[in-house]
Design a protein around this motif. Structure first.
Motif, PDB file in Angstrom:
ATOM      1  N   THR A 228      26.692 -81.775  50.338  1.00  0.00           N
ATOM      2  CA  THR A 228      27.693 -80.799  49.905  1.00  0.00           C
ATOM      3  C   THR A 228      27.216 -80.098  48.642  1.00  0.00           C
ATOM      4  O   THR A 228      26.700 -80.725  47.713  1.00  0.00           O
ATOM      5  CB  THR A 228      29.039 -81.482  49.625  1.00  0.00           C
ATOM      6  OG1 THR A 228      28.852 -82.595  48.741  1.00  0.00           O
ATOM      7  CG2 THR A 228      29.662 -81.984  50.932  1.00  0.00           C
ATOM      8  N   VAL A 229      27.390 -78.784  48.622  1.00  0.00           N
ATOM      9  CA  VAL A 229      27.036 -77.955  47.469  1.00  0.00           C
ATOM     10  C   VAL A 229      28.272 -77.167  47.059  1.00  0.00           C
ATOM     11  O   VAL A 229      28.904 -76.523  47.898  1.00  0.00           O
ATOM     12  CB  VAL A 229      25.884 -76.975  47.803  1.00  0.00           C
ATOM     13  CG1 VAL A 229      25.573 -76.082  46.601  1.00  0.00           C
ATOM     14  CG2 VAL A 229      24.646 -77.727  48.250  1.00  0.00           C
ATOM     15  N   ALA A 230      28.614 -77.204  45.792  1.00  0.00           N
ATOM     16  CA  ALA A 230      29.702 -76.381  45.264  1.00  0.00           C
ATOM     17  C   ALA A 230      29.118 -75.083  44.730  1.00  0.00           C
ATOM     18  O   ALA A 230      28.212 -75.103  43.893  1.00  0.00           O
ATOM     19  CB  ALA A 230      30.449 -77.124  44.158  1.00  0.00           C
ATOM     20  N   GLU A 231      29.617 -73.961  45.212  1.00  0.00           N
ATOM     21  CA  GLU A 231      29.134 -72.648  44.780  1.00  0.00           C
ATOM     22  C   GLU A 231      29.954 -72.118  43.602  1.00  0.00           C
ATOM     23  O   GLU A 231      31.105 -72.512  43.395  1.00  0.00           O
ATOM     24  CB  GLU A 231      29.221 -71.646  45.941  1.00  0.00           C
ATOM     25  CG  GLU A 231      28.391 -72.021  47.151  1.00  0.00           C
ATOM     26  CD  GLU A 231      28.485 -70.993  48.258  1.00  0.00           C
ATOM     27  OE1 GLU A 231      27.447 -70.401  48.585  1.00  0.00           O
ATOM     28  OE2 GLU A 231      29.582 -70.779  48.793  1.00  0.00           O
ATOM     29  N   ASN A 232      29.351 -71.216  42.846  1.00  0.00           N
ATOM     30  CA  ASN A 232      30.040 -70.477  41.782  1.00  0.00           C
ATOM     31  C   ASN A 232      30.622 -71.384  40.703  1.00  0.00           C
ATOM     32  O   ASN A 232      31.739 -71.163  40.216  1.00  0.00           O
ATOM     33  CB  ASN A 232      31.139 -69.588  42.373  1.00  0.00           C
ATOM     34  CG  ASN A 232      30.611 -68.593  43.377  1.00  0.00           C
ATOM     35  OD1 ASN A 232      30.951 -68.655  44.555  1.00  0.00           O
ATOM     36  ND2 ASN A 232      29.759 -67.687  42.940  1.00  0.00           N
ATOM     37  N   VAL A 233      29.864 -72.396  40.315  1.00  0.00           N
ATOM     38  CA  VAL A 233      30.275 -73.250  39.201  1.00  0.00           C
ATOM     39  C   VAL A 233      29.994 -72.500  37.899  1.00  0.00           C
ATOM     40  O   VAL A 233      28.862 -72.102  37.639  1.00  0.00           O
ATOM     41  CB  VAL A 233      29.512 -74.588  39.221  1.00  0.00           C
ATOM     42  CG1 VAL A 233      29.976 -75.475  38.058  1.00  0.00           C
ATOM     43  CG2 VAL A 233      29.710 -75.301  40.559  1.00  0.00           C
ATOM     44  N   ILE A 245      34.158 -86.265  41.633  1.00  0.00           N
ATOM     45  CA  ILE A 245      34.727 -86.490  42.968  1.00  0.00           C
ATOM     46  C   ILE A 245      33.648 -86.620  44.053  1.00  0.00           C
ATOM     47  O   ILE A 245      33.969 -86.728  45.233  1.00  0.00           O
ATOM     48  CB  ILE A 245      35.736 -85.386  43.365  1.00  0.00           C
ATOM     49  CG1 ILE A 245      35.063 -84.015  43.476  1.00  0.00           C
ATOM     50  CG2 ILE A 245      36.892 -85.355  42.383  1.00  0.00           C
ATOM     51  CD1 ILE A 245      35.979 -82.946  44.063  1.00  0.00           C
ATOM     52  N   GLY A 246      32.376 -86.579  43.645  1.00  0.00           N
ATOM     53  CA  GLY A 246      31.327 -86.925  44.591  1.00  0.00           C
ATOM     54  C   GLY A 246      30.542 -85.801  45.209  1.00  0.00           C
ATOM     55  O   GLY A 246      29.884 -85.999  46.238  1.00  0.00           O
ATOM     56  N   ILE A 247      30.553 -84.606  44.599  1.00  0.00           N
ATOM     57  CA  ILE A 247      29.733 -83.508  45.132  1.00  0.00           C
ATOM     58  C   ILE A 247      28.254 -83.872  45.007  1.00  0.00           C
ATOM     59  O   ILE A 247      27.852 -84.580  44.075  1.00  0.00           O
ATOM     60  CB  ILE A 247      30.036 -82.193  44.372  1.00  0.00           C
ATOM     61  CG1 ILE A 247      29.579 -80.965  45.180  1.00  0.00           C
ATOM     62  CG2 ILE A 247      29.369 -82.187  42.997  1.00  0.00           C
ATOM     63  CD1 ILE A 247      30.477 -80.610  46.307  1.00  0.00           C
ATOM     64  N   ASP A 248      27.437 -83.407  45.951  1.00  0.00           N
ATOM     65  CA  ASP A 248      26.009 -83.713  45.908  1.00  0.00           C
ATOM     66  C   ASP A 248      25.228 -82.745  45.029  1.00  0.00           C
ATOM     67  O   ASP A 248      24.319 -83.163  44.295  1.00  0.00           O
ATOM     68  CB  ASP A 248      25.426 -83.689  47.331  1.00  0.00           C
ATOM     69  CG  ASP A 248      25.951 -84.814  48.195  1.00  0.00           C
ATOM     70  OD1 ASP A 248      25.941 -85.968  47.731  1.00  0.00           O
ATOM     71  OD2 ASP A 248      26.380 -84.539  49.336  1.00  0.00           O
ATOM     72  N   CYS A 249      25.562 -81.454  45.109  1.00  0.00           N
ATOM     73  CA  CYS A 249      24.813 -80.438  44.363  1.00  0.00           C
ATOM     74  C   CYS A 249      25.761 -79.372  43.843  1.00  0.00           C
ATOM     75  O   CYS A 249      26.860 -79.175  44.388  1.00  0.00           O
ATOM     76  CB  CYS A 249      23.749 -79.781  45.242  1.00  0.00           C
ATOM     77  SG  CYS A 249      22.432 -80.877  45.801  1.00  0.00           S
ATOM     78  N   LEU A 250      25.312 -78.670  42.810  1.00  0.00           N
ATOM     79  CA  LEU A 250      26.123 -77.630  42.186  1.00  0.00           C
ATOM     80  C   LEU A 250      25.270 -76.389  41.958  1.00  0.00           C
ATOM     81  O   LEU A 250      24.089 -76.482  41.615  1.00  0.00           O
ATOM     82  CB  LEU A 250      26.688 -78.120  40.848  1.00  0.00           C
ATOM     83  CG  LEU A 250      27.455 -79.435  40.867  1.00  0.00           C
ATOM     84  CD1 LEU A 250      26.525 -80.572  40.416  1.00  0.00           C
ATOM     85  CD2 LEU A 250      28.679 -79.395  39.967  1.00  0.00           C
TER      86      LEU A 250
END
Length: 285
Positions: A228-233, A245-250
């Motif tokens: 999982t990658v969170a975009e627009n951090v 909360i356990g995201i893999d990448c940012l």
């Protein structure tokens, strides 16, 4: 004489006319940039939550107008993506990405494409030529397909992915959560990475609705064995909540803006670590 309505034949709403003229100008600018090979990638890091180091980079297509000004994709993709030029842009992005991978043996890179380019002969020829240059490129290449694009032709996307995953290529589902992917299709797609749409990341440290959605999307990724990658951090607070909360990448401006000339990318024509002379233009891959 009575005034004519803009809805009458032979008349045109000024706003519609202005938008049409702007779109024509954009198409002309992109077409000229492609013809003159005035295209490049801007590289943005995708940071591993566990390491704090880049897990890979995303290559974002840029074109140069006739003054040499760099134009971000957001200013032209909406106009060209449904045109033949959209496929040509995908080809240019892939050529640039393959060239960067050939010049930088330790680079892992994602490149965007539309499902419209699946089966496009020029795109496939570009990929085949690029993969022949270095037998490690396939395993370092990530192809990003937006959720909206994938859902237009889901059966075609699944076949396309299966063929290229057999060659070692990784696939990412971009803007996840913003489109209409059903759980049935998500299960059958076998994406390796899901990139969670930035609208759910914004203010996630204080927005309870986004917190709930993010936790659900991360759980889905874990269930289907997808990174999982969170975009627009954009803030430290958002990043910390996502890590907790356990995201893999940012990915986002908090970690770095896209750069067209990052320090780690060898200049065109320089020798790579493998001692090969690599040409750096989009046409060379």
């Amino acid at each position: 004489m009575p005034r004519r309505s803009f809805s009458e034949p032979g008349t045109e709403d000024p706003l519609t006319f202005a938008v049409s003229e702007r779109d024509k100008s954009t198409l002309k600018m992109v077409r000229e940039a492609l013809n003159d090979n005035n295209v490049m990638l801007a590289f943005q890091p995708v940071i591993g939550a566990a390491t704090g180091e880049p897990a890979f980079h995303e290559g974002l297509i840029r074109v140069l107008d006739d003054t040499g000004r760099i134009i971000p994709a957001g200013q032209f993709m909406g106009v060209v993506e449904a045109q033949e030029l959209g496929r040509e842009i995908d080809c240019a992005a892939l050529r640039c990405g393959l060239g960067a991978l050939a010049r930088t043996p330790d680079l892992r890179l994602s490149v965007n494409m539309s499902a419209r380019s699946i089966g496009y002969p020029k795109w496939l020829q570009t990929l085949k030529r690029g993969l022949k240059r270095d037998d490690t490129i396939a395993e370092r290449l990530i192809l990003e397909i937006t959720e909206e694009s994938a859902m237009q032709v889901p059966e075609l996307v699944k076949t396309f992915m299966a063929d290229l995953q057999d060659k070692g290529i990784t696939f990412a589902l971009d803007d996840f959560g913003a489109g209409r992917t059903s759980f049935r299709h998500l299960k059958e797609f076998y994406f390796d990475i899901i990139k969670i749409d930035g609208s759910f990341v914004r203010n996630c440290d204080v927005d309870p609705d986004n917190q709930c959605i993010l936790q659900a999307l991360i759980t889905i990724g874990e269930q289907f064995d997808m990174f999982t990658v969170a975009e627009n951090v954009e803030t430290q607070e958002e990043a910390q909540f996502l890590v907790d909360i356990g995201i893999d990448c940012l990915q986002g401006y908090y970690y770095g803006a896209p750069e067209t000339r990052p320090s780690w990318l060898p200049a065109p024509g320089k020798k790579s670590k493998r001692g090969q002379l690599i040409e750096g233009t989009a046409q060379s891959a």
